[in-house]
Enzyme design. Sequence first.
Site, PDB file in Angstrom:
ATOM      1  CE  LYS A 216      -4.774  -5.445   7.992  1.00  0.00           C
ATOM      2  NZ  LYS A 216      -3.488  -5.949   8.486  1.00  0.00           N
TER       3      LYS A 216
ATOM      4  CE1 TYR B  29       1.149   2.687   9.924  1.00  0.00           C
ATOM      5  CE2 TYR B  29       0.023   0.662   9.268  1.00  0.00           C
ATOM      6  CZ  TYR B  29       1.186   1.397   9.408  1.00  0.00           C
ATOM      7  OH  TYR B  29       2.386   0.845   9.033  1.00  0.00           O
TER       8      TYR B  29
ATOM      9  CG  ASP C  59      -6.462   2.122   4.221  1.00  0.00           C
ATOM     10  OD1 ASP C  59      -6.645   0.909   3.997  1.00  0.00           O
ATOM     11  OD2 ASP C  59      -5.429   2.558   4.767  1.00  0.00           O
TER      12      ASP C  59
END
Length: 431
Positions: A270, A142, A237
Site C-alpha cells: 500500500k 486477512y 503483516d
Amino acid sequence: MQTNDELFTRAQRVIPGGVNSPVRAFRAVGGTPRFIARGQGAYIWDAEGRRYIDYIGSWGPMILGHGHPAVLEAVQKAALDGFSFGAPTEREIELAEAIVALVPSVEQVRLVSSGTEAGMSAIRLARGCTGRSKIVKFEGCYHGHADALLVKAGSGLATFGHPTSAGVPADVVKHTLVLEYNNLAQIDEAFATQGTEIACVIIEPIAGNMNFVRASVPFMTRLRELCTKHGAMLVFDEVMTGFRVALGGAQSVYAKLIPGFKPDMSVFGKVIGGGMPLAAFGSTREVMGQLAPLGPVYQAGTLSGNPVATACGLATLEEIGKPGFFEALSASTRTLVAGLQGVARDAGVPLVGDSEGGMFGFFFARELPQNYGVVMATDKERFNRFFHAMLDAGVYLAPALYEAGFVSAAHSAEDIAATVHAAAQALAAKA
C-alpha cells in the site's frame, strides 16, 4: 455520460459481479457501487460528477491524498524512461534502502507486486527457514488470497481450518491453525501442544480487515515470547499499517510499549507503492539469504521492482518522512474519531472508535471489540444505514462494517468538520 447504475449493469456483463475485488460491489451494504472517474487531494468524483470526501484512499495507499504534485512528477519522469525492463534498476535499491532505514527489524527486503504475493512469499520463507509446516493465523486477519491463508476457524480450541473459498483443497490448509485474536489462552495451548511444528505466526498487529482492532500489549508480548521460545518466526503483516500508523509502522508503536520488541519478518504494501502495485517482505540478512538466487526458497516476479511503481513509492516515502507529517496526520484522524463519538453521544447512539496515525475505525457498540466474533456482533444494520446516509451527504466510507478507514494529509480541518456535521445529521435522522 453514463450513470453508476448503467456502468454497473455494463460491468456485470463482462466482469464477475461487476467488480475486480469483491468488497467494491457494495454487497455488504446494498445499493449500487460508485464508479470513480478521478481523484484530487481528499476528494474523489464518480461517473455522474458527484464529489465525495474520500476515507478509503484506495484502501490505504493514498496517504498524501490523490494527485500529490511531487508524486505525480516522479511518476511522469519515470514513465518517460520506460514502463518495465525485467532487469535491475537503481531505483529498486533506493526504495529498499529507504525501507531498511525506517524499519530497524529489517536488513534486507524483496520487492513484489502485491500484498498477497508478499504474504505468500513470507510464509514460504518462514517454512523454508524453520523446516516446519504449520502456521498460525488469527480469525479476522486477512493476509491476501493465497490458498493456505483462506481459512476460517473451526469449532473448539486450535482447530485446523477449513477453506473459506471454493477451489482450495482441504490438504492445502491442513497445516494452517486459526486462533482467536487477543486470546492468550489459545495461543498458549497451541504452542504447548504443537510448538515444535509451528513455522510462524502471522498477524496484523492492528487488524484493518475486521474494521480496526488492536492486538493488546499482553497478547503481543506473549506472542513474541512464545515464538522465541519455540523457534517460530513472528511475521508482522504491515501491508495496511506499514508507514500508515507511524513512519516505522505498527512495530514501532509496539516497540515503544514492549522493551526490545521486534518481529522476525515484516510484510509491507500500500503506502510503499503510493497507489501503484508494489509490496515487499523483509527480515534479517540471514533470513533473506535463504531466498533464491542465494538460497533454496524460490520466489520470482516479472514486474517485481517495477520502475514506475518504485518511483511512486519513493516519492511518497520522502514526503511522509518530512518533520511533523505524522503528528499532523494523527491529530486530524483523532479529531475525526472524537467528532464521530461526540455527535453519536449527542444523538444517544452507542458508537466507539479508535485510531493510530492515519488509520481509524468505529463501531456501533458500547466497547471496542477485541476479536472478530465481537466485531460480528456489533450493529451491522445501523452501520449500513449510516454508510448510505453519509454517502448521500458526500462522504465516502468503506462499504463494509469490517474495513478500517483512512485519513490523508490532504484532508483539511474543514473536510473533517464537514464529515462530523454529516454524521450528526445522519445519526439525528436515526441512520
